[in-house]
Motif scaffolding. Structure first.
Motif, mmCIF file in Angstrom:
data_model
loop_
_atom_site.group_PDB
_atom_site.id
_atom_site.type_symbol
_atom_site.label_atom_id
_atom_site.label_comp_id
_atom_site.label_asym_id
_atom_site.label_seq_id
_atom_site.Cartn_x
_atom_site.Cartn_y
_atom_site.Cartn_z
ATOM 1 N N SER A 115 0.856 -1.184 0.000
ATOM 2 C CA SER A 115 0.000 0.000 0.000
ATOM 3 C C SER A 115 0.894 1.237 0.000
ATOM 4 N N PRO A 116 0.369 2.398 -0.449
ATOM 5 C CA PRO A 116 1.200 3.602 -0.496
ATOM 6 C C PRO A 116 1.821 3.962 0.844
ATOM 7 N N GLU A 117 1.084 3.755 1.939
ATOM 8 C CA GLU A 117 1.619 4.097 3.249
ATOM 9 C C GLU A 117 2.763 3.165 3.628
ATOM 10 N N GLN A 118 2.675 1.901 3.257
ATOM 11 C CA GLN A 118 3.698 0.918 3.608
ATOM 12 C C GLN A 118 4.940 1.098 2.740
ATOM 13 N N ALA A 119 4.800 1.682 1.557
ATOM 14 C CA ALA A 119 5.930 1.831 0.647
ATOM 15 C C ALA A 119 7.022 2.729 1.217
ATOM 16 N N TYR A 120 6.673 3.669 2.043
ATOM 17 C CA TYR A 120 7.632 4.596 2.652
ATOM 18 C C TYR A 120 7.348 4.678 4.150
ATOM 19 N N PRO A 121 7.677 3.635 4.920
ATOM 20 C CA PRO A 121 7.360 3.663 6.354
ATOM 21 C C PRO A 121 8.157 4.752 7.080
ATOM 22 N N PRO A 122 7.561 5.346 8.118
ATOM 23 C CA PRO A 122 8.256 6.396 8.848
ATOM 24 C C PRO A 122 9.447 5.835 9.631
ATOM 25 N N ILE A 123 10.468 6.642 9.803
ATOM 26 C CA ILE A 123 11.609 6.277 10.632
ATOM 27 C C ILE A 123 11.283 6.759 12.045
ATOM 28 N N ILE A 124 11.176 5.811 12.961
ATOM 29 C CA ILE A 124 10.775 6.098 14.332
ATOM 30 C C ILE A 124 11.949 5.824 15.266
#
Length: 135
Positions: free
Chosen positions: A71-80
């Protein structure tokens, strides 16, 4: 000072780089032109760092409840750095400040004009996921 904050998501299918570049070089100048001297004294954008799709650290399985792989959100996961985070967290946190509440209200009076909203919406369709605000 009177402070307001906006949470902003990028449009599915756009990269974080395109999102940030468009926001900084097209959207903000458009807003400045449309609202004139009611523009906030400060308009600070904080972008969430995100991993590129090919990053090896992106290969772990997503936490429960997160968007499906691909999914688009999973393609660029945030760095936490701390905590769990969520791949669907906003892409930018914008903090705006005006001299006082009266200045903010004058901005809103101009910003909410039909012709201003129409121009803003046209540009937002290029790079923002405005549907997120309604979810």
């Amino acid at each position: 000072m009177y402070t307001a904050m906006a949470l902003i998501w990028r449009k599915p299918g756009t990269t974080p780089t395109f999102f940030q570049t468009h926001y900084d070089t097209v959207h903000i100048p458009l807003l400045q032109r449309l609202v004139g001297d009611t523009f906030p004294l400060t308009h600070t954008r904080h972008y969430v760092a995100r991993r590129e799709p090919s990053s090896p650290s992106n290969q772990s399985s997503p936490p429960p409840g997160s968007p499906p792989p691909g999914s688009p959100e999973q393609a660029y996961p945030p760095i936490i750095l701390r905590g769990t985070g969520d791949p669907s967290d906003p892409d930018a946190y914008t903090v705006m400040q005006w001299r006082d509440e009266g200045a903010f209200r004058r901005f809103m009076d101009v910003f909410m004009r039909e012709e201003v909203q129409a121009e803003m919406r046209r540009d937002e369709e290029v790079f923002l996921d405005t549907g997120r605000e309604k979810r």
